[in-house]
Design a protein around this motif. Sequence first.
Motif, PDB file in Angstrom:
ATOM      1  N   LEU A   1       0.793  -1.223   0.000  1.00 19.78           N
ATOM      2  CA  LEU A   1       0.000   0.000   0.000  1.00 19.78           C
ATOM      3  C   LEU A   1       0.834   1.286   0.000  1.00 19.78           C
ATOM      4  CD1 LEU A   1      -2.938   0.983   0.188  1.00 19.78           C
ATOM      5  CD2 LEU A   1      -2.662   1.033   2.673  1.00 19.78           C
ATOM      6  N   MET A   2       1.947   1.293   0.766  1.00 20.13           N
ATOM      7  CA  MET A   2       2.637   2.567   1.009  1.00 20.13           C
ATOM      8  C   MET A   2       3.648   2.994  -0.050  1.00 20.13           C
ATOM      9  SD  MET A   2       2.605   3.294   4.967  1.00 20.13           S
ATOM     10  CE  MET A   2       3.635   2.140   5.806  1.00 20.13           C
TER      11      MET A   2
ATOM     12  N   GLY B   1      -1.948   7.472  -8.178  1.00 20.02           N
ATOM     13  CA  GLY B   1      -0.997   7.468  -7.067  1.00 20.02           C
ATOM     14  C   GLY B   1      -1.247   8.519  -6.016  1.00 20.02           C
TER      15      GLY B   1
ATOM     16  N   HIS C   1      -2.729   8.173  -3.115  1.00 21.50           N
ATOM     17  CA  HIS C   1      -2.381   7.618  -1.794  1.00 21.50           C
ATOM     18  C   HIS C   1      -1.560   6.335  -1.920  1.00 21.50           C
ATOM     19  CE1 HIS C   1      -4.552  10.485   0.547  1.00 21.50           C
ATOM     20  NE2 HIS C   1      -5.671  10.263  -0.104  1.00 21.50           N
ATOM     21  N   GLY C   2      -2.117   5.371  -2.618  1.00 24.72           N
ATOM     22  CA  GLY C   2      -1.410   4.100  -2.809  1.00 24.72           C
ATOM     23  C   GLY C   2      -0.429   4.223  -3.952  1.00 24.72           C
ATOM     24  N   PRO C   3       0.119   3.092  -4.444  1.00 22.55           N
ATOM     25  CA  PRO C   3       1.126   3.119  -5.506  1.00 22.55           C
ATOM     26  C   PRO C   3       0.609   3.733  -6.801  1.00 22.55           C
ATOM     27  CG  PRO C   3       1.028   0.956  -4.483  1.00 22.55           C
ATOM     28  CD  PRO C   3      -0.129   1.733  -3.947  1.00 22.55           C
TER      29      PRO C   3
ATOM     30  N   SER D   1      -3.544   3.209  -7.476  1.00 28.77           N
ATOM     31  CA  SER D   1      -4.433   4.140  -6.764  1.00 28.77           C
ATOM     32  C   SER D   1      -4.882   5.230  -7.721  1.00 28.77           C
ATOM     33  CB  SER D   1      -3.626   4.740  -5.611  1.00 28.77           C
ATOM     34  OG  SER D   1      -4.209   5.921  -5.134  1.00 28.77           O
TER      35      SER D   1
END
Lengths: 221, 473
Positions: free
Chosen positions: A152-153, A206, A208-210, A194
């Motif tokens: 997720l990050m 992108g 928030h997520g990849p 994302s």
Amino acid sequence: MDKNHFLENIAQRLGRSLGQPPHIRKEMAGVPEFWAERSLTPRECLEKWIENFTSQGGEAKRFDSKQDLTESLDCLLTELSVQSVGAWGKTAAWPIDIENILDKWKALRWDETWPEKFSHVQVGITGCFWAIADTGTLVMKSGKAEGRGTHLMPQVHIVILRSRQICLRLGEVFSALQQEAMLPAAVHFVSGPSRSSDIENDLSIGVHGPARVIAFILQED
Amino acid sequence: MKHANSTSHLSVKERAKNAVQDEFLRNAVRFTTDRLRNRKQAVTESFGQWEVWRERGEQIRAHTIANLDAYLAQFIERLEAVGVHVHFAVDSSEATDAVLSIIQSKKARKVVKSKSMVSEEIHINQHLEANGITVVETDLGEYIIQLAKETPSHIIIPSIHKSREQIRDLFENAGATQLTTETRDLTAFARRTLRSEFLSAEIGITGCNFGIAETGSVVLFTNEGNADMVMNLPPTHIVLMGMERILPTLADLEVMAHLLPKSATGQNVITYMSMLTGPKRSADRDGATEMHVVILDNGRSRQLGDEQFQAVLHCIRCGACLNVCPVYRHMGGHAYGSVYPGPIGAVLSPLLEKGEQYSDLPYASSLCGACFEACPVRIPLHDMLVQHRQKLVASGHGNPSERMAFKGYENIFAKPGRYRLSIKMARKFLSPLAKEGKIRSSFGPLAGWTKSRDFPMLPKQSFREIWPSLKRE
């Protein structure tokens, strides 16, 4: 308010009594029959998965041998001139062993560091538990070595899978999950990078997520 | 459920008038709704058998709501079995109190939130901020309107009414420097800023798209992945859910996982669907250690057992009815003055909030039925709008001049003599107003019609007057 009052009010308004089981359902649980009865060959599932996943902004690369796959993964990391790589832990449910690449790139391992560190990782590398052809979806479960933050990050998520992990529809994954002793705390169904359309309907990737999700698939027949 | 914008004292007609004068808003609303509607059309066509899916969706929702006590009880039992704290709120003040006391017991100062209509409904942000707690919206659109101190204008795309220049200015006020109006730049600023908020917040608040009774799972749908951050990063996770958000089984979720994104944005699939079953397990290294679920009634249970309106609880909050509604497309979301806009809002708002505040909303509709056609669970919204109007008139809240007009109609049409006389009178009275056989004057009792249309002048002779000569021929 307490639970019983809350539920009793609902039951009473519906003309039911609390504790009474729900009425029996006739043929209306779950998807329509025609949907459940479809079947595809593994090869067709793979094609369908790739078609859907890439139409949602995902990238897919397929390989006939494990060696081609790991070499290509190494090349991609070089191309991206990655400074920091993070990955599931060594004991995680990796579909394919890529430890030599992870060692070479000195990947942070999920179960050997603090989750916050993954916020600064550029590329997160994980396996997945299933993939779903109908919707181009990857399925990740939470676990000791399979942290949720790994996929997720980071800005880029690279996922490793075998073609036989691809099933046709979502219901098959639910059935498999329900056969396990206990559901994991989190199951994530991810279908591409994302995305948002909140700025004048313009697609932004992108937020928030990849921003990139890249699948490395080992094709097996 | 009072709307936070300062226009709530106006009628829906007055708010609509203001909204249609805002050209950017009108164009943005039309563009967005067209886009969402066309994409939905395309995705449902290629998916195939859409009517079969809709029917299944309706069956599942109808069965669930008709047995809600049993499924909700099962859901709660499973939640508690996996270590979730469950709270019950009969109205919005009980819900905000429950949330506040959890936050205060953690001595927390900062909350990150993902988009949730229930949180808008109970105005949790104002309540928490009044108690000195910082609340950060993390959905990009919600973040934008939070910076603008506004409320959402669309269920799915809340910042539909903001231009990229306005967004850049808002971001610069929030600390950005030398920002362009490129989507990529704006997005990058939001990512950077919000990422540090996720990491420093002590509490995460999300809504709940579906609660699965058989497993006690909370299921969340987002495209950005922000709900995943909200539920995974802070140590405490609070879920706000309307009590009707239940599905009996995971098999039912498979149906909704197709119906919801296809109807909402015309996407084949939502980008992130996440299923949480309790707080993190002891071996897990991320995920909230404590999980609370606040279950809200707030007027919902009043619809149970009501033959006309129970089906409003079938709604899965996709927003498809907004995108096809000619009234919404014309005036946008804020003009409704309620948290829930569009046809679903015009039906739901007067039900959740008793009294007169939203009693004019059922009139913000042309009753064309497009909302029903679009609804993935086949809620007869257009019938409900008529039933609302009937109830309102029956309770004596109708327009007095309309009441008088119908009384007069009843009187005149009862006797042929009276009818003949009144037609003669009307012709005499109206002829000075007519030009070239049309009435254009926009005052008097016909104004509601003549303001935007012509009213034809009565012919020189009525049918009854020429009938004797026709009969001879």
